[in-house]
Write a protein that holds these residues in place. Sequence first.
Motif, PDB file in Angstrom:
ATOM      1  N   LEU A 192     -29.748  -2.705   5.620  1.00  0.00           N
ATOM      2  CA  LEU A 192     -30.738  -1.657   5.335  1.00  0.00           C
ATOM      3  C   LEU A 192     -30.788  -0.642   6.474  1.00  0.00           C
ATOM      4  N   GLU A 193     -30.702  -1.137   7.696  1.00  0.00           N
ATOM      5  CA  GLU A 193     -30.703  -0.230   8.851  1.00  0.00           C
ATOM      6  C   GLU A 193     -29.498   0.696   8.815  1.00  0.00           C
ATOM      7  N   ARG A 194     -28.358   0.163   8.405  1.00  0.00           N
ATOM      8  CA  ARG A 194     -27.146   0.984   8.301  1.00  0.00           C
ATOM      9  C   ARG A 194     -27.277   1.999   7.164  1.00  0.00           C
ATOM     10  N   MET A 195     -27.957   1.618   6.080  1.00  0.00           N
ATOM     11  CA  MET A 195     -28.209   2.596   5.016  1.00  0.00           C
ATOM     12  C   MET A 195     -28.985   3.789   5.563  1.00  0.00           C
ATOM     13  N   GLY A 196     -29.976   3.512   6.403  1.00  0.00           N
ATOM     14  CA  GLY A 196     -30.742   4.591   7.006  1.00  0.00           C
ATOM     15  C   GLY A 196     -29.864   5.490   7.853  1.00  0.00           C
ATOM     16  N   ASP A 197     -28.953   4.887   8.626  1.00  0.00           N
ATOM     17  CA  ASP A 197     -28.011   5.672   9.429  1.00  0.00           C
ATOM     18  C   ASP A 197     -27.152   6.567   8.543  1.00  0.00           C
ATOM     19  N   HIS A 198     -26.713   6.015   7.420  1.00  0.00           N
ATOM     20  CA  HIS A 198     -25.870   6.799   6.510  1.00  0.00           C
ATOM     21  C   HIS A 198     -26.650   7.952   5.885  1.00  0.00           C
ATOM     22  N   CYS A 199     -27.938   7.747   5.636  1.00  0.00           N
ATOM     23  CA  CYS A 199     -28.759   8.858   5.134  1.00  0.00           C
ATOM     24  C   CYS A 199     -28.813   9.979   6.169  1.00  0.00           C
ATOM     25  N   SER A 200     -28.903   9.612   7.434  1.00  0.00           N
ATOM     26  CA  SER A 200     -28.879  10.617   8.496  1.00  0.00           C
ATOM     27  C   SER A 200     -27.545  11.369   8.503  1.00  0.00           C
ATOM     28  N   ASN A 201     -26.457  10.643   8.249  1.00  0.00           N
ATOM     29  CA  ASN A 201     -25.140  11.295   8.182  1.00  0.00           C
ATOM     30  C   ASN A 201     -25.091  12.294   7.026  1.00  0.00           C
TER      31      ASN A 201
END
Length: 227
Positions: A192-201
């Motif tokens: 889930l944390e990585r999903m958030g990072d990808h949203c930032s990307n």
Amino acid sequence: MKPTELELQALRTETDEMWKLVLSQIEKAKLCYLSYDRELAFEIISREKRVNAYDSKIDSDCENYIALYAPVAIDLRLILSLLKIVNTLERIGDFAESIARQILDEDYPKIDTALAEELQIETVFDTVITMLMECYIAFDTENTKLSGKILATDDKVDQLYYDALPILSNYILANPEKGVYSLKTLLILRKLERMGDHCSNIVEEIVFYIDAKVLKHTNPKKSVDKQ
């Protein structure tokens, strides 16, 4: 409409459809996790093939558009951004599928409701879903005013993840027989944390497309605050 405009509109439509599918996958992954719904887990895994198909098709269509029309300026930025956005959406879809597969893992029992509440896992799911929805709105309306808010929300997701570490550490000490369960729960939070990072990307690509600003390798929050 000119042929180039029709092609771009088709690409945007395909991307919209993929975006909505990925959002649906995360929402289903949330329900799957909270209710331990194994049937829904199989549905998520099956639908991942559609996400991959969108990724491959849009990639191919973007490459063909570049080859046929040699776009420049904002059209070129749109195509370059789409290539990265769909790839990022596909990765987010992979994480949703991975969560579903974990629910099907025989070594992962039904969730400890009290632990899940303490870790605020449902909140993390909801926050990531909101981020991706706001990314979609920013792209669809070609408005980057939401960028700063989305990037700030990623900090919230990061904090929830880091707050979970000592909670899980104490849980393992108190329940050593549930060590594997704790680690697998940490893996879900990490996804889930990585999903958030990808949203930032994705936000970075939207700002590049619309405002011709490159946020990568800079301090994106400060950059968007100046808009």
